[in-house]
Design an enzyme around this catalytic site. Structure first.
Site, PDB file in Angstrom:
ATOM      1  N   GLN A   1      36.350  -3.308  20.105  1.00 55.90           N
ATOM      2  CA  GLN A   1      36.068  -4.657  19.616  1.00 55.90           C
ATOM      3  C   GLN A   1      35.655  -4.626  18.153  1.00 55.90           C
ATOM      4  O   GLN A   1      36.171  -5.383  17.319  1.00 55.90           O
ATOM      5  CB  GLN A   1      34.956  -5.289  20.464  1.00 55.90           C
ATOM      6  CG  GLN A   1      34.623  -6.709  20.050  1.00 55.90           C
ATOM      7  CD  GLN A   1      35.778  -7.660  20.319  1.00 55.90           C
ATOM      8  OE1 GLN A   1      36.328  -7.680  21.407  1.00 55.90           O
ATOM      9  NE2 GLN A   1      36.169  -8.444  19.318  1.00 55.90           N
TER      10      GLN A   1
ATOM     11  N   ASP B   1      27.620 -13.363  20.938  1.00 53.11           N
ATOM     12  CA  ASP B   1      28.235 -12.897  22.185  1.00 53.11           C
ATOM     13  C   ASP B   1      27.455 -13.542  23.330  1.00 53.11           C
ATOM     14  O   ASP B   1      26.392 -14.147  23.118  1.00 53.11           O
ATOM     15  CB  ASP B   1      28.183 -11.357  22.251  1.00 53.11           C
ATOM     16  CG  ASP B   1      28.907 -10.780  23.476  1.00 53.11           C
ATOM     17  OD1 ASP B   1      29.715 -11.500  24.102  1.00 53.11           O
ATOM     18  OD2 ASP B   1      28.653  -9.601  23.800  1.00 53.11           O
TER      19      ASP B   1
ATOM     20  N   ARG C   1      36.522   1.564  30.997  1.00 51.80           N
ATOM     21  CA  ARG C   1      35.511   0.500  30.869  1.00 51.80           C
ATOM     22  C   ARG C   1      34.513   0.740  31.984  1.00 51.80           C
ATOM     23  O   ARG C   1      34.865   0.635  33.174  1.00 51.80           O
ATOM     24  CB  ARG C   1      36.171  -0.867  30.980  1.00 51.80           C
ATOM     25  CG  ARG C   1      35.157  -1.994  31.117  1.00 51.80           C
ATOM     26  CD  ARG C   1      35.739  -3.367  30.887  1.00 51.80           C
ATOM     27  NE  ARG C   1      35.967  -3.609  29.480  1.00 51.80           N
ATOM     28  CZ  ARG C   1      36.093  -4.809  28.922  1.00 51.80           C
ATOM     29  NH1 ARG C   1      36.016  -5.891  29.667  1.00 51.80           N
ATOM     30  NH2 ARG C   1      36.295  -4.937  27.622  1.00 51.80           N
TER      31      ARG C   1
ATOM     32  N   CYS D   1      33.429 -12.099  20.382  1.00 51.82           N
ATOM     33  CA  CYS D   1      34.382 -11.148  20.984  1.00 51.82           C
ATOM     34  C   CYS D   1      35.163 -11.774  22.133  1.00 51.82           C
ATOM     35  O   CYS D   1      36.218 -11.279  22.498  1.00 51.82           O
ATOM     36  CB  CYS D   1      33.635  -9.912  21.460  1.00 51.82           C
ATOM     37  SG  CYS D   1      32.365 -10.280  22.683  1.00 51.82           S
TER      38      CYS D   1
ATOM     39  N   ARG E   1      42.804  -7.069  18.283  1.00 51.47           N
ATOM     40  CA  ARG E   1      42.583  -5.987  19.255  1.00 51.47           C
ATOM     41  C   ARG E   1      43.891  -5.200  19.434  1.00 51.47           C
ATOM     42  O   ARG E   1      43.892  -3.975  19.493  1.00 51.47           O
ATOM     43  CB  ARG E   1      42.137  -6.571  20.609  1.00 51.47           C
ATOM     44  CG  ARG E   1      40.785  -7.275  20.613  1.00 51.47           C
ATOM     45  CD  ARG E   1      39.653  -6.291  20.396  1.00 51.47           C
ATOM     46  NE  ARG E   1      39.651  -5.234  21.393  1.00 51.47           N
ATOM     47  CZ  ARG E   1      39.054  -5.307  22.597  1.00 51.47           C
ATOM     48  NH1 ARG E   1      38.391  -6.401  22.931  1.00 51.47           N
ATOM     49  NH2 ARG E   1      39.093  -4.290  23.449  1.00 51.47           N
TER      50      ARG E   1
ATOM     51  N   HIS F   1      30.913  -0.933  22.245  1.00 50.86           N
ATOM     52  CA  HIS F   1      32.237  -1.542  22.398  1.00 50.86           C
ATOM     53  C   HIS F   1      33.053  -1.302  21.119  1.00 50.86           C
ATOM     54  O   HIS F   1      33.336  -2.226  20.360  1.00 50.86           O
ATOM     55  CB  HIS F   1      32.078  -3.042  22.677  1.00 50.86           C
ATOM     56  CG  HIS F   1      33.303  -3.696  23.246  1.00 50.86           C
ATOM     57  ND1 HIS F   1      34.471  -3.013  23.551  1.00 50.86           N
ATOM     58  CD2 HIS F   1      33.552  -5.008  23.565  1.00 50.86           C
ATOM     59  CE1 HIS F   1      35.370  -3.853  24.026  1.00 50.86           C
ATOM     60  NE2 HIS F   1      34.835  -5.067  24.038  1.00 50.86           N
TER      61      HIS F   1
HETATM   62  N1   CP Z   1      36.314  -8.864  24.106  1.00 52.51           N
HETATM   63  C1   CP Z   1      36.692  -8.171  25.206  1.00 52.51           C
HETATM   64  O1   CP Z   1      36.511  -6.946  25.322  1.00 52.51           O
HETATM   65  O2   CP Z   1      37.320  -8.929  26.131  1.00 52.51           O
HETATM   66  P1   CP Z   1      37.706  -8.517  27.635  1.00 52.51           P
HETATM   67  O3   CP Z   1      36.426  -8.372  28.405  1.00 52.51           O
HETATM   68  O4   CP Z   1      38.563  -9.642  28.090  1.00 52.51           O
HETATM   69  O5   CP Z   1      38.458  -7.198  27.595  1.00 52.51           O
HETATM   70  N1  NVA Z   2      28.669  -8.122  26.025  1.00 52.09           N
HETATM   71  C1  NVA Z   2      29.778  -8.486  26.873  1.00 52.09           C
HETATM   72  C2  NVA Z   2      31.068  -8.254  26.164  1.00 52.09           C
HETATM   73  C3  NVA Z   2      32.297  -8.591  26.930  1.00 52.09           C
HETATM   74  C4  NVA Z   2      33.556  -8.319  26.189  1.00 52.09           C
HETATM   75  C5  NVA Z   2      29.717  -7.720  28.178  1.00 52.09           C
HETATM   76  O1  NVA Z   2      29.421  -6.512  28.150  1.00 52.09           O
HETATM   77  O2  NVA Z   2      29.921  -8.308  29.239  1.00 52.09           O
END
Ligand code: CP
Ligand code: NVA
Length: 309
Positions: free
Chosen positions: A132, A225, A102, A265, A293, A129
């Site tokens: 997701q 989101d 990540r 999400c 997930r 992502h």
């Molecule tokens: N939706 C998602 O990726 O959640 P987290 O940021 O908790 O991993």
């Molecule tokens: N768009 C958000 C998604 C988190 C799961 C971010 O990148 O923070």
């Protein structure tokens, strides 16, 4: 799977995505069938940002499949003090069987994949992502029994989640409509890629606009989101102003189909991108998305690491 890595649904053909969803459904139905499938395998998780769902679902998935995981906060690695992604990739490839990353910059997960000899999974970047979107497609398919022709309206920021829904949606024949304020539209290159693929495959062309009412009219699913993603905290105030008219309300949901679902999400900000009565109401499938997930990522791990067809 024909690719070593999982960086975006855009890299797979539609049959591969459908087949991942089939495996995810099978794993969800009979999880114990797979409890030894990844015996002895180790998954490393490199996280530069916070996470609840991605981290816990991958760690739980590895344990439930017979393997193990190592959580590596990037600050505790030498990566956090300047060691390159390339060297990190080459070293981790000697110890573990796959990596989830990540990252802030999408280029970093691409570099990791390039230099790693093991599979690399994008656990969210500033651009995409895919884990997701895979779970979201599973959720929609369970709910409606099909994906092709479903109308998905995305209301809000043209961000990583929006990008991947565009790319994954087009892949499986969804009709995706995005409504975002001017200046916050999805990246032109992502939209162009999705449009090109839709045209080439004869599937519905995604539509991008600035009117949430138009996007949600007749939709089967309304998705939103956060307005401010991780890494954009300094823009939060400007974004709250720009997105003022993009809150998903009951009135907005009423313009969608009578059996339309609400999707997010998570994590969510009630009272900003969505009202509590929508996300906590009967049309919301947000916790099914979160649960999926786990099942979708198990399917992914089985394909990338376990040779399960
Ligand atoms: N939706 C998602 O990726 O959640 P987290 O940021 O908790 O991993
Ligand atoms: N768009 C958000 C998604 C988190 C799961 C971010 O990148 O923070």
């Amino acid at each position: 799977m024909s690719t070593k890595d999982f960086l975006s649904l855009a890299d797979l053909d539609s049959a591969a995505v459908e087949s991942l969803l089939d495996l995810a459904a099978a794993v969800k139905r009979q999880p114990l069938e797979y409890r030894r499938s990844l015996d002895g395998k180790i998954l490393a998780l490199i996280f530069e940002k916070h996470s609840t769902r991605t981290r816990v679902s991958f760690e739980a998935a590895m344990l439930q499949l017979g393997g193990a995981s190592l959580f590596l906060g990037s600050e505790t690695l030498h990566l956090g003090r300047g060691e390159s992604m390339a060297d990190t990739a080459r070293v981790l490839s000697r110890y573990v069987d796959a990596v989830v990353a990540r990252v802030f910059s999408h280029a970093d997960v691409v570099e990791l994949a390039e230099y790693a000899t093991i599979p690399v999974i994008n656990g969210l970047s500033d651009r995409l992502h895919p884990c997701q979107a895979l779970a979201d497609l599973l959720t929609l398919r369970e709910r409606f029994g099909r994906l092709a022709g479903l109308r998905l309206a995305y209301v809000g920021d043209g961000n990583n989640v929006c990008h991947e829904l565009l790319l994954g949606g087009v892949k499986l024949g969804l009709r995706v409509s995005v409504a975002a304020p001017h200046g916050y539209w999805p990246e032109a290159s992502v939209v162009a890629g999705a449009v090109r693929e839709a045209q080439h495959a004869g599937r519905p062309i995604p539509e991008i606009g600035a009117d949430p009412g138009v996007a949600v009219e007749g939709a089967d699913a309304v998705y939103t989101d956060v307005w401010t993603s991780m890494g954009q905290e300094g823009e939060a105030e400007d974004r709250r102003k720009a997105f003022r008219d993009f809150t998903v309300t009951i009135a907005m949901m009423e313009r969608a189909q009578s059996d339309a679902v609400f999707m997010h999400c998570l994590p969510a900000h009630r009272g900003e991108e969505v009202l509590a009565e929508v996300i906590d109401g009967p049309r919301s499938v947000v916790f099914d998305q979160a649960e999926n997930r786990l099942h979708a990522q198990k399917a992914l791990l089985l394909r990338l690491l376990g040779d399960v067809s």
